[in-house]
Design a protein around this motif. Sequence first.
Motif, PDB file in Angstrom:
ATOM      1  N   PRO A 222       2.926 -18.127 -16.636  1.00  0.00           N
ATOM      2  CA  PRO A 222       4.085 -18.023 -15.747  1.00  0.00           C
ATOM      3  C   PRO A 222       5.410 -17.889 -16.489  1.00  0.00           C
ATOM      4  O   PRO A 222       6.310 -17.187 -16.032  1.00  0.00           O
ATOM      5  CB  PRO A 222       4.032 -19.340 -14.958  1.00  0.00           C
ATOM      6  N   MET A 223       5.559 -18.553 -17.639  1.00  0.00           N
ATOM      7  CA  MET A 223       6.795 -18.428 -18.405  1.00  0.00           C
ATOM      8  C   MET A 223       7.001 -16.997 -18.883  1.00  0.00           C
ATOM      9  O   MET A 223       8.108 -16.445 -18.795  1.00  0.00           O
ATOM     10  CB  MET A 223       6.771 -19.379 -19.600  1.00  0.00           C
ATOM     11  N   ALA A 224       5.939 -16.365 -19.383  1.00  0.00           N
ATOM     12  CA  ALA A 224       6.051 -14.981 -19.833  1.00  0.00           C
ATOM     13  C   ALA A 224       6.380 -14.052 -18.668  1.00  0.00           C
ATOM     14  O   ALA A 224       7.207 -13.140 -18.794  1.00  0.00           O
ATOM     15  CB  ALA A 224       4.749 -14.558 -20.509  1.00  0.00           C
ATOM     16  N   TYR A 225       5.747 -14.279 -17.533  1.00  0.00           N
ATOM     17  CA  TYR A 225       6.004 -13.437 -16.361  1.00  0.00           C
ATOM     18  C   TYR A 225       7.450 -13.597 -15.883  1.00  0.00           C
ATOM     19  O   TYR A 225       8.151 -12.604 -15.609  1.00  0.00           O
ATOM     20  CB  TYR A 225       5.023 -13.810 -15.249  1.00  0.00           C
ATOM     21  N   LEU A 226       7.920 -14.843 -15.759  1.00  0.00           N
ATOM     22  CA  LEU A 226       9.296 -15.074 -15.319  1.00  0.00           C
ATOM     23  C   LEU A 226      10.301 -14.550 -16.336  1.00  0.00           C
ATOM     24  O   LEU A 226      11.384 -14.076 -15.957  1.00  0.00           O
ATOM     25  CB  LEU A 226       9.518 -16.561 -15.076  1.00  0.00           C
ATOM     26  N   ALA A 227       9.976 -14.640 -17.622  1.00  0.00           N
ATOM     27  CA  ALA A 227      10.888 -14.125 -18.646  1.00  0.00           C
ATOM     28  C   ALA A 227      11.082 -12.620 -18.496  1.00  0.00           C
ATOM     29  O   ALA A 227      12.193 -12.107 -18.677  1.00  0.00           O
ATOM     30  CB  ALA A 227      10.356 -14.459 -20.032  1.00  0.00           C
ATOM     31  N   ARG A 228      10.019 -11.892 -18.169  1.00  0.00           N
ATOM     32  CA  ARG A 228      10.158 -10.456 -17.930  1.00  0.00           C
ATOM     33  C   ARG A 228      11.040 -10.188 -16.709  1.00  0.00           C
ATOM     34  O   ARG A 228      11.871  -9.269 -16.722  1.00  0.00           O
ATOM     35  CB  ARG A 228       8.771  -9.835 -17.733  1.00  0.00           C
ATOM     36  N   ILE A 229      10.876 -10.995 -15.651  1.00  0.00           N
ATOM     37  CA  ILE A 229      11.710 -10.829 -14.453  1.00  0.00           C
ATOM     38  C   ILE A 229      13.174 -11.104 -14.775  1.00  0.00           C
ATOM     39  O   ILE A 229      14.074 -10.341 -14.387  1.00  0.00           O
ATOM     40  CB  ILE A 229      11.220 -11.760 -13.328  1.00  0.00           C
ATOM     41  N   VAL A 230      13.437 -12.208 -15.484  1.00  0.00           N
ATOM     42  CA  VAL A 230      14.807 -12.558 -15.848  1.00  0.00           C
ATOM     43  C   VAL A 230      15.410 -11.472 -16.740  1.00  0.00           C
ATOM     44  O   VAL A 230      16.588 -11.111 -16.595  1.00  0.00           O
ATOM     45  CB  VAL A 230      14.840 -13.930 -16.544  1.00  0.00           C
ATOM     46  N   HIS A 231      14.627 -10.936 -17.657  1.00  0.00           N
ATOM     47  CA  HIS A 231      15.108  -9.883 -18.553  1.00  0.00           C
ATOM     48  C   HIS A 231      15.565  -8.658 -17.757  1.00  0.00           C
ATOM     49  O   HIS A 231      16.672  -8.139 -17.972  1.00  0.00           O
ATOM     50  CB  HIS A 231      13.985  -9.502 -19.523  1.00  0.00           C
ATOM     51  N   VAL A 232      14.755  -8.197 -16.828  1.00  0.00           N
ATOM     52  CA  VAL A 232      15.094  -7.009 -16.036  1.00  0.00           C
ATOM     53  C   VAL A 232      16.285  -7.282 -15.127  1.00  0.00           C
ATOM     54  O   VAL A 232      17.216  -6.452 -15.027  1.00  0.00           O
ATOM     55  CB  VAL A 232      13.867  -6.553 -15.221  1.00  0.00           C
ATOM     56  N   GLU A 233      16.290  -8.434 -14.447  1.00  0.00           N
ATOM     57  CA  GLU A 233      17.390  -8.758 -13.540  1.00  0.00           C
ATOM     58  C   GLU A 233      18.703  -8.923 -14.306  1.00  0.00           C
ATOM     59  O   GLU A 233      19.759  -8.485 -13.844  1.00  0.00           O
ATOM     60  CB  GLU A 233      17.067 -10.045 -12.778  1.00  0.00           C
ATOM     61  N   MET A 234      18.644  -9.535 -15.467  1.00  0.00           N
ATOM     62  CA  MET A 234      19.854  -9.750 -16.261  1.00  0.00           C
ATOM     63  C   MET A 234      20.412  -8.428 -16.774  1.00  0.00           C
ATOM     64  O   MET A 234      21.638  -8.233 -16.792  1.00  0.00           O
ATOM     65  CB  MET A 234      19.547 -10.682 -17.422  1.00  0.00           C
TER      66      MET A 234
END
Length: 346
Positions: A222-234
């Motif tokens: 989940p951390m890796a998945y959320l990190a990808r989401i945060v990266h794209v949104e940021m």
Amino acid sequence: MTIPSTVDPVPPALPTEPTAARRGDRRARRRLPPRAAFVLHRVGRAVLCLAVVVVATFAIVHLVPGDPVRAALGPSATPELVASTRAQLGLDTPAARQFVAYVTGLPRGDLGVSLQTHRDVGATLAERLPATLTLALLGFVLAALGALIIGITTSVGAHRRRHRIADAVVSWLLGAIIAVPELLSAIGLVALFGVTLGVLPVAGWGDLDQAILPVVALALGPMAYLARIVHVEMLAVLDTPYLTTARSKRLPARLLYLRHALPNMITGALTAGGLVLSGMVAGTVVIETVFAIPGLGTTIVSSITAKDYPMIQGVVLVYATLVLALNLLVDLILATLDPRSSIMEG
């Protein structure tokens, strides 16, 4: 000589009916406020989903071949003992009557009696639930903090067009972690830190060192998945005009990214975070089994093996309630943070 009038007499005035606009205004006044209607709609949908889960779980466990009473008592039990136990538990009645008795007992918290331990199912679940909730919440906190740090750091570096190689390596590692199942992650952590290095315990629950490996194993994917989401949104937020204006004012990086950028990308990350937390609650089954944690996960595994119908139904009902409650909570938070969001229309 009187001349008859050609003008028709005016009919008496009739009471006018309310116009469409007035009727619409009255209906609008009778409506609930948007937020109250949204809450009622979401709660009603959650109750309907829970009802479907109850019916489906009862039907599935009763369609499994085999005699649960015989499995619980063992092959050496006499037919008389099996028949008396079945009658005591109410399993000698038709399935429809068993279902009615089960549903009518749910509002009172009566989930039946376990076929394995002969204990009340509700009491057993109350003992096992805290371990599962603690594991899921600690894993989510670790996953969320790690995702924010990794996602914001990599997005800022990519936006500045610096550290491209490091950003590509981190992106590849995140993708690889997402692809690894939780079971393999847990076994790998046990092999490395528990067997090879011998620095952390590989089983048990209650002490801080016993919680490290299970929490990390649950949080990695989940951390890796959320990190990808945060990266794209940021990255999307960093290209907006108001961030360009804030950057032109030479604001400190702390204010630029934390005060101006982070609040504007939190909606998308929170939506994904709610889904991730729901998945982590259900994913505790694997982690608890690997690390022998006395939670709902190990309970349902042993119940399925023993065909303990009441315990299976109780655990599934608790898991479903937790997932639906988390989804409802996330929807309410999103509607509060952004009332104009399309979620208010669904």
